[in-house]
Each structure stands twice: as C-alpha cells, then as structure tokens.
Scaffold this motif. Structure first.
Motif, PDB file in Angstrom:
ATOM      1  N   HIS A   1     -32.609 -64.120  25.936  1.00 19.05           N
ATOM      2  CA  HIS A   1     -33.403 -65.340  26.095  1.00 19.05           C
ATOM      3  C   HIS A   1     -33.816 -65.894  24.732  1.00 19.05           C
ATOM      4  O   HIS A   1     -33.764 -65.213  23.710  1.00 19.05           O
ATOM      5  CB  HIS A   1     -34.660 -65.045  26.914  1.00 19.05           C
ATOM      6  CG  HIS A   1     -34.380 -64.641  28.325  1.00 19.05           C
ATOM      7  ND1 HIS A   1     -33.851 -65.490  29.254  1.00 19.05           N
ATOM      8  CD2 HIS A   1     -34.574 -63.444  28.959  1.00 19.05           C
ATOM      9  CE1 HIS A   1     -33.723 -64.855  30.408  1.00 19.05           C
ATOM     10  NE2 HIS A   1     -34.153 -63.617  30.260  1.00 19.05           N
TER      11      HIS A   1
ATOM     12  N   VAL B   1     -29.927 -59.693  29.747  1.00 21.52           N
ATOM     13  CA  VAL B   1     -30.000 -61.148  29.626  1.00 21.52           C
ATOM     14  C   VAL B   1     -30.744 -61.502  28.336  1.00 21.52           C
ATOM     15  O   VAL B   1     -31.896 -61.105  28.137  1.00 21.52           O
ATOM     16  CB  VAL B   1     -30.710 -61.779  30.839  1.00 21.52           C
ATOM     17  CG1 VAL B   1     -30.674 -63.306  30.732  1.00 21.52           C
ATOM     18  CG2 VAL B   1     -30.061 -61.313  32.146  1.00 21.52           C
TER      19      VAL B   1
ATOM     20  N   ASP C   1     -34.189 -59.377  28.894  1.00 27.17           N
ATOM     21  CA  ASP C   1     -34.451 -58.783  30.202  1.00 27.17           C
ATOM     22  C   ASP C   1     -33.321 -57.812  30.544  1.00 27.17           C
ATOM     23  O   ASP C   1     -32.159 -58.052  30.198  1.00 27.17           O
ATOM     24  CB  ASP C   1     -34.501 -59.864  31.293  1.00 27.17           C
ATOM     25  CG  ASP C   1     -35.788 -60.659  31.248  1.00 27.17           C
ATOM     26  OD1 ASP C   1     -36.801 -60.108  30.796  1.00 27.17           O
ATOM     27  OD2 ASP C   1     -35.767 -61.837  31.655  1.00 27.17           O
ATOM     28  N   VAL C   2     -33.671 -56.728  31.227  1.00 28.08           N
ATOM     29  CA  VAL C   2     -32.673 -55.775  31.715  1.00 28.08           C
ATOM     30  C   VAL C   2     -32.795 -55.730  33.233  1.00 28.08           C
ATOM     31  O   VAL C   2     -33.850 -55.368  33.771  1.00 28.08           O
ATOM     32  CB  VAL C   2     -32.897 -54.382  31.114  1.00 28.08           C
ATOM     33  CG1 VAL C   2     -31.880 -53.397  31.683  1.00 28.08           C
ATOM     34  CG2 VAL C   2     -32.787 -54.434  29.590  1.00 28.08           C
ATOM     35  N   LYS C   3     -31.714 -56.107  33.902  1.00 28.11           N
ATOM     36  CA  LYS C   3     -31.729 -56.195  35.364  1.00 28.11           C
ATOM     37  C   LYS C   3     -30.719 -55.221  35.955  1.00 28.11           C
ATOM     38  O   LYS C   3     -29.537 -55.261  35.614  1.00 28.11           O
ATOM     39  CB  LYS C   3     -31.402 -57.629  35.802  1.00 28.11           C
ATOM     40  CG  LYS C   3     -32.394 -58.658  35.255  1.00 28.11           C
ATOM     41  CD  LYS C   3     -32.053 -60.064  35.709  1.00 28.11           C
ATOM     42  CE  LYS C   3     -33.079 -61.078  35.181  1.00 28.11           C
ATOM     43  NZ  LYS C   3     -32.789 -62.457  35.624  1.00 28.11           N
ATOM     44  N   THR C   4     -31.221 -54.339  36.835  1.00 25.49           N
ATOM     45  CA  THR C   4     -30.369 -53.335  37.473  1.00 25.49           C
ATOM     46  C   THR C   4     -30.134 -53.724  38.925  1.00 25.49           C
ATOM     47  O   THR C   4     -31.093 -53.921  39.688  1.00 25.49           O
ATOM     48  CB  THR C   4     -31.013 -51.939  37.406  1.00 25.49           C
ATOM     49  OG1 THR C   4     -31.274 -51.611  36.034  1.00 25.49           O
ATOM     50  CG2 THR C   4     -30.090 -50.892  38.003  1.00 25.49           C
ATOM     51  N   ALA C   5     -28.878 -53.842  39.312  1.00 27.69           N
ATOM     52  CA  ALA C   5     -28.513 -54.226  40.677  1.00 27.69           C
ATOM     53  C   ALA C   5     -28.491 -53.005  41.597  1.00 27.69           C
ATOM     54  O   ALA C   5     -28.570 -51.853  41.139  1.00 27.69           O
ATOM     55  CB  ALA C   5     -27.147 -54.904  40.672  1.00 27.69           C
ATOM     56  N   ARG C   6     -28.371 -53.237  42.887  1.00 27.86           N
ATOM     57  CA  ARG C   6     -28.366 -52.144  43.862  1.00 27.86           C
ATOM     58  C   ARG C   6     -27.181 -51.211  43.665  1.00 27.86           C
ATOM     59  O   ARG C   6     -27.255 -50.019  43.964  1.00 27.86           O
ATOM     60  CB  ARG C   6     -28.343 -52.719  45.280  1.00 27.86           C
ATOM     61  CG  ARG C   6     -29.655 -53.391  45.692  1.00 27.86           C
ATOM     62  CD  ARG C   6     -29.595 -53.840  47.130  1.00 27.86           C
ATOM     63  NE  ARG C   6     -30.861 -54.429  47.561  1.00 27.86           N
ATOM     64  CZ  ARG C   6     -31.071 -54.907  48.793  1.00 27.86           C
ATOM     65  NH1 ARG C   6     -30.084 -54.853  49.704  1.00 27.86           N
ATOM     66  NH2 ARG C   6     -32.254 -55.431  49.105  1.00 27.86           N
TER      67      ARG C   6
ATOM     68  N   ILE D   1     -25.817 -52.897  35.442  1.00 25.24           N
ATOM     69  CA  ILE D   1     -26.929 -53.354  34.607  1.00 25.24           C
ATOM     70  C   ILE D   1     -26.511 -54.616  33.864  1.00 25.24           C
ATOM     71  O   ILE D   1     -25.426 -54.680  33.272  1.00 25.24           O
ATOM     72  CB  ILE D   1     -27.338 -52.266  33.593  1.00 25.24           C
ATOM     73  CG1 ILE D   1     -27.847 -51.024  34.327  1.00 25.24           C
ATOM     74  CG2 ILE D   1     -28.404 -52.779  32.624  1.00 25.24           C
ATOM     75  CD1 ILE D   1     -28.101 -49.839  33.409  1.00 25.24           C
ATOM     76  N   ARG D   2     -27.404 -55.609  33.882  1.00 27.27           N
ATOM     77  CA  ARG D   2     -27.141 -56.853  33.149  1.00 27.27           C
ATOM     78  C   ARG D   2     -28.264 -57.086  32.159  1.00 27.27           C
ATOM     79  O   ARG D   2     -29.437 -57.108  32.512  1.00 27.27           O
ATOM     80  CB  ARG D   2     -27.033 -58.034  34.126  1.00 27.27           C
ATOM     81  CG  ARG D   2     -26.584 -59.336  33.469  1.00 27.27           C
ATOM     82  CD  ARG D   2     -26.121 -60.335  34.533  1.00 27.27           C
ATOM     83  NE  ARG D   2     -27.213 -60.745  35.384  1.00 27.27           N
ATOM     84  CZ  ARG D   2     -27.889 -61.896  35.266  1.00 27.27           C
ATOM     85  NH1 ARG D   2     -27.565 -62.746  34.295  1.00 27.27           N
ATOM     86  NH2 ARG D   2     -28.847 -62.199  36.099  1.00 27.27           N
TER      87      ARG D   2
END
Length: 481
Positions: A241, A239, A227-232, A236-237
C-alpha cells in the motif's frame, strides 16, 4: 593508521582531567539555530598519545547512544568469542534412510548463523538430496533452542512502529534469510510491477501502490505497512500500500511473515524444486538426541561479520553477535542475561566503571540502553590495547569513504583520516571513533545528542561540525588549561 593506533599509549579507565568544557563556537551556533539546548549534548575528545582530555562537555551523563553502542558489543565479542568464531546451521536426520525415504524427521537447527540466506539453505537441501533422501516421511523440525528463550519476537511491540524493515528484525538462533522477502519495484508506462525473492510456496505479492510525481530517491516517503492476507486454502497474499514515484526502480526487504510460516514455505518450495516429497508439517521444537548430521553451513568469521555490525550498522546481526556471547558463556541463564553478564565482566576486567550503563540488546536499537560518553571513550581506548585491535579498527566506517560516514564530511580535513561509527534513532544522533587533530595527533571522539529536535537532518551537521573543528587547522590542546 591501525599500526599507529595500536602503538599509542592507552588509558582504559575513565580519567578525570582538566579540559575545555565549552563547546566549539561552530557547534554551539548550530545547536542554538536548531533550538537544541547544550545540555542535550554529551562530548568527550581525548588525545591517545598522552590521555589528555581536550574537550569534555556533559561527558559524565548517561545518554542514549543509538548504534554507537555496537562498538562495545563488537569489542567484547572479539575478546570473548575470538575473531575466528563462526555461527552455524545444521540439517540433521532423526531416522534412517530406507530406499530413499527418511523414516523420521528432518531437523533444521540454528546456532547463531547470521549468513543463512535462502541460497545457503537451498544448498543444504541439495546435499540432503545427494545423500539419497527423496522423501521425508516425518516432519521438518525447526530448532531455535541454542538461544533461550527460543523466541523473543512474539508479542513484542515493533520499534518506532516500523516492524517490516530489516533493522527491526528480532533475531533468534535460526534466522533463516533474516525472515526477509526482497521486493524489487518498477513503475513505468505499463503501471507497477513487483518481483519477490525468494519464491515461497503459496505466497504472492500484489502491488496496490498509487503512482505519483515524486523523486525516485524519496520513494519510501509514500510507503505504508503491507497487509498480509491468508485465504482458507492456506495461500498468502502480501498487499503493498501507499504511493510510489512514476518511472522509478527501487528495492527493499521486508519482514511480514511469521518466521515459522516463512521457513515452511521456503522448505516446501526448495524441496519440491529438487523433486523431493514431503507430506508432514513444519513445527518448532528442540531436536531429539541421536540425530545424524546431513549438511552444515557456517557463517563468515566474526572478524568479517563485524563489517556488518559497524560499517553497515546491521541491527539483527549485532543482536545475534550479542546473543552468541551469552550462548557460549555456559552460565545457564537466559541468553540475554548471560550476554549482559559477559559485557559487564569484561568492563570490570578492563577497569571501566560500568555505573549507569543499561544494556538491552547490544545494538543500540533501544530506548532503554544508556552509556556515558566518557565510558564509551574508555571502551575505544581499551580497543587499542586489544590483541584484536586491527580487526576492530578495520570494522569502523572511514569518514567520507564507506559505512555510515560515506557521504559525510567529504572535502574536509577529516575525510579519509577518521574512523567513526555513527548512531541514529528518532531523537538521537551520535558519533564515536578516532580522528586526527590539526597536529596529526590521533584522538578518541564520542559525541551524543539526545533531544526531540535531534532529527538526522539537524543533528548530523552538528556532529560533523565537531569532527571538522577537531581536525581543522587551529590552536587546539595547547590552549586548553
């Protein structure tokens, strides 16, 4: 071996000659045991010295060739671009430098450079720094327009539902580090640790992998798409799995970031490391006229790149080489269309019937691409008459030694004597190359298996049995009518 091949008589057209049509017993038995019908197989074996077809079974059917199609791309590229061809990347300035400030944009332009990794980009930036630039007052312009259209990866469904792995990267003219992040994974008594290379500004990786009892060699069995998670705040994180074996060390390279984001974060990281300042943005556009060259990077020559194409079967590199042919043709068409035109023109010039050949990207990583075994055999024959035959032959995997054949047919009569390109997709397995028969005669061999049961664990031993049959001591061509 190369000299003997080059000295052999060559027949570039697809000849229709008397041949043995039934498959060797060892091959037929393995097919039956696997539940694969014989009409799912296409085979041709042709002796080089006199053009005699020793075995032909379904050789006139268009089939999925998988990566054996790279042989066609490699040979046409050698003869159209030349073995000394090099792709290049350039760092250019669109304005003057005043008191250490570039009053304009910094332009990164790609022209098919398959070797532009992050360390090469780092060196280009260092040269810009040494030229006196300390601050970029404009933007970083990423120019991918050497290929048209500039981006073909946008909106394309991932091949076989695995978008993150290297083999699925869709190239463009500026494939910076192949858009890949190297992940080194280590599990031990203290849990799971991951290192990411290169470092990217504002990008981190978090392992959420469950540790399990499984052999380290099979670590990919538990892998899931990250997963690629972009914060406000723009951070970018990534993850990770799935599951991972205990007490295991492994490495992989993944393509999970948009390539413009990748270029931006890498530039900001490396420019800041040098002490440079940048307050602009990174945008994709064609470089304006009149820019000034700051630094340049060139790829290895094509003759060396073909080792990646054929021995390593690198799909992004093969696709980049295919696109380079179109980009340098000067036809003005879309690059893919121009590349296909180059290949078909070459086939016509060699007298090879192109009926039924379907080309999509030149790498064989396709469900659409088709070629008949007899056509691919004709390509291999034409290679022997090429002025670049030594370069072409040197790029092929040596049986039981390297490339896709390094672990196959060890201790058999084929070992170290055959040069064979492999091809594998889901439901497809193939081989194509040159093998000596039991009389020491060099033969061209092309074999393809297209069937839902043709997984590599099943299909590869079938194809290996064919190659071993050809080289094993026995009466061969003398018994063929």
């Amino acid at each position: 071996m190369v000299n003997r091949f080059v000295a052999a008589a060559v027949f570039a057209t697809v000849a229709v000659l008397p041949a043995r049509a039934e498959l060797p017993a060892t091959v037929a038995d393995r097919l039956q045991a696997a539940g694969i019908p014989e009409d799912a197989v296409g085979v041709i074996v042709r002796r080089i010295s006199d053009g005699k077809v020793v075995l032909a079974h379904g050789a006139d059917r268009a089939m999925q060739p998988a990566s054996t199609l790279k042989l066609l791309t490699a040979l046409v590229a050698l003869e159209t671009l030349g073995p000394a061809y090099r792709g290049r990347s350039q760092l250019r300035a669109s304005g003057p430098v005043v008191d250490g400030v570039l009053r304009g944009d910094l332009v990164l332009r790609g022209e098919g450079d398959v070797d532009l990794d992050w360390t090469a980009f780092q060196r280009m930036l260092r040269v810009a720094w040494l030229s006196g630039i300390r601050e970029v007052r404009g933007d970083l312009v990423v120019d991918r327009t050497a290929f048209s259209p500039a981006r073909t990866d946008v909106g394309v469904a991932p091949f076989d539902e695995t978008p993150e792995f290297r083999y699925n990267v869709i190239p463009d003219a500026l494939l910076l580090n192949s858009n890949l992040l190297q992940m080194d994974l280590v599990s031990g008594a203290r849990g799971m640790r991951v290192a990411m290379t290169p470092a990217l500004a504002g990008v981190t990786v978090t392992p959420e992998l469950e540790l399990v009892d499984r052999a380290c060699d099979d670590w990919e069995d538990g892998w899931k798409i990250p997963d690629v998670k972009t914060a406000r705040d723009g951070s970018i994180r990534i993850v990770l799995h799935g599951t991972f074996p205990k007490e295991c060390t492994a490495s992989t390279a993944i393509n999970v970031l948009d390539r413009d984001v990748f270029a931006e974060r890498l530039f900001r990281t490396e420019w800041a490391r040098l002490g440079g300042r940048f307050r602009g943005r990174v945008r994709e556009a064609q470089a304006p006229a009149g820019t000034r060259l700051l630094a340049e990077h060139r790829s290895r020559p094509l003759s060396e790149i073909l080792f990646d194409v054929d021995k390593r079967s690198d799909n992004p590199v093969a696709r980049m080489v295919y696109l380079a042919m179109g980009a340098h043709s000067g036809t003005g068409a879309s690059t893919l269309q121009a590349s296909e035109r180059e290949v078909r023109t070459w086939l016509a010039r060699k007298g090879i019937d192109a009926t039924g050949i379907v080309l999509e990207n030149g790498s064989g990583l396709s469900r659409a691409e088709r070629i008949r075994p007899e056509q691919l055999a004709a390509v291999l024959e034409a290679a022997l008459a090429s002025p670049w035959a030594p370069e072409f032959l040197a790029s092929l995997p040596i049986v039981a030694v390297d490339g896709g054949m390094r672990r196959r047919l060890r201790g058999t009569p084929v070992a170290e004597l055959g040069r064979v390109k492999t091809g594998t997709l889901r439901d497809v397995s193939a081989v194509a190359g040159y093998v000596k028969d039991d009389d020491g005669e060099n033969c061209i061999v092309v074999a393809m298996v297209n069937h839902e049961r043709a997984v590599k664990e099943v299909a590869r031993p079938i194809l290996d049995a064919l190659l071993e049959w050809l080289a094993a001591p026995r009466e061969l061509a003398r018994t063929v009518p």
